[in-house]
Write a protein that holds these residues in place. Sequence first.
Motif, PDB file in Angstrom:
ATOM      1  N   UNK A  36       0.871  -1.171   0.000  1.00 24.94           N
ATOM      2  CA  UNK A  36       0.000   0.000   0.000  1.00 24.94           C
ATOM      3  C   UNK A  36       0.907   1.219   0.000  1.00 24.94           C
ATOM      4  N   UNK A  37       0.804   2.014  -1.060  1.00 28.21           N
ATOM      5  CA  UNK A  37       1.644   3.195  -1.174  1.00 28.21           C
ATOM      6  C   UNK A  37       1.060   4.363  -0.389  1.00 28.21           C
ATOM      7  N   UNK A  38      -0.274   4.525  -0.456  1.00 27.97           N
ATOM      8  CA  UNK A  38      -0.885   5.615   0.303  1.00 27.97           C
ATOM      9  C   UNK A  38      -2.352   5.331   0.590  1.00 27.97           C
ATOM     10  N   UNK A  39      -2.813   5.889   1.705  1.00 27.10           N
ATOM     11  CA  UNK A  39      -4.227   5.880   2.084  1.00 27.10           C
ATOM     12  C   UNK A  39      -4.552   7.323   2.454  1.00 27.10           C
ATOM     13  N   UNK A  40      -5.515   7.921   1.745  1.00 24.79           N
ATOM     14  CA  UNK A  40      -5.900   9.298   2.033  1.00 24.79           C
ATOM     15  C   UNK A  40      -7.408   9.393   2.181  1.00 24.79           C
ATOM     16  N   UNK A  41      -7.861  10.456   2.795  1.00 22.32           N
ATOM     17  CA  UNK A  41      -9.286  10.703   2.904  1.00 22.32           C
ATOM     18  C   UNK A  41      -9.537  12.154   2.539  1.00 22.32           C
ATOM     19  N   UNK A  42     -10.695  12.401   1.977  1.00 21.17           N
ATOM     20  CA  UNK A  42     -11.042  13.736   1.553  1.00 21.17           C
ATOM     21  C   UNK A  42     -12.543  13.921   1.721  1.00 21.17           C
ATOM     22  N   UNK A  43     -12.993  14.905   2.441  1.00 24.31           N
ATOM     23  CA  UNK A  43     -12.191  15.888   3.177  1.00 24.31           C
ATOM     24  C   UNK A  43     -11.629  15.282   4.455  1.00 24.31           C
ATOM     25  N   UNK A  44     -10.666  15.973   5.038  1.00 26.96           N
ATOM     26  CA  UNK A  44     -10.054  15.503   6.278  1.00 26.96           C
ATOM     27  C   UNK A  44     -10.996  15.623   7.456  1.00 26.96           C
ATOM     28  N   UNK A  45     -11.850  16.640   7.435  1.00 32.88           N
ATOM     29  CA  UNK A  45     -12.836  16.842   8.490  1.00 32.88           C
ATOM     30  C   UNK A  45     -14.184  17.074   7.822  1.00 32.88           C
ATOM     31  N   UNK A  46     -15.222  16.400   8.314  1.00 29.01           N
ATOM     32  CA  UNK A  46     -16.584  16.576   7.807  1.00 29.01           C
ATOM     33  C   UNK A  46     -17.364  17.358   8.857  1.00 29.01           C
TER      34      UNK A  46
END
Length: 129
Positions: A36-46
């Motif tokens: 796994x190269x990266x795990x991101x979330x968008x947006x960071x805050x809901x």
Amino acid sequence: AAPAPTHTAKPASNPTTPTTKPTTPTKPADKVKPTITSVTRNPGVVYNDGYVTVTVVAHDNVKVTGVKVSWSGGTNGTIHGSASMHHNADGTWTYQIHLSNGDFGQVKITVNDSISKQQVAQSASFTVL
């Protein structure tokens, strides 16, 4: 007089016909786990209710066959679930999680390769304000 002997013609052998079947090449053994190269979330805050899109970049020396996301958390551990992520044309894997006010927690990513070896990473905290 004796009848003339009859001759039966034998079919000519075809020198181009193989006498053995060709062997099917075997696939090389896959001894490398996917990464796994990266795990991101968008947006960071809901804020209030909303969706968080989790995006994963994963690689394997043969082929990544699936990525699964599972999540847990909430004020009383009330949110949890899991799903297969969508494979996008750009090679990333994504999934949207619906969150409600006050939710927080973690997502866990599981990557499968062509022979079901797995690489797991815990990452991407989320908070809803």
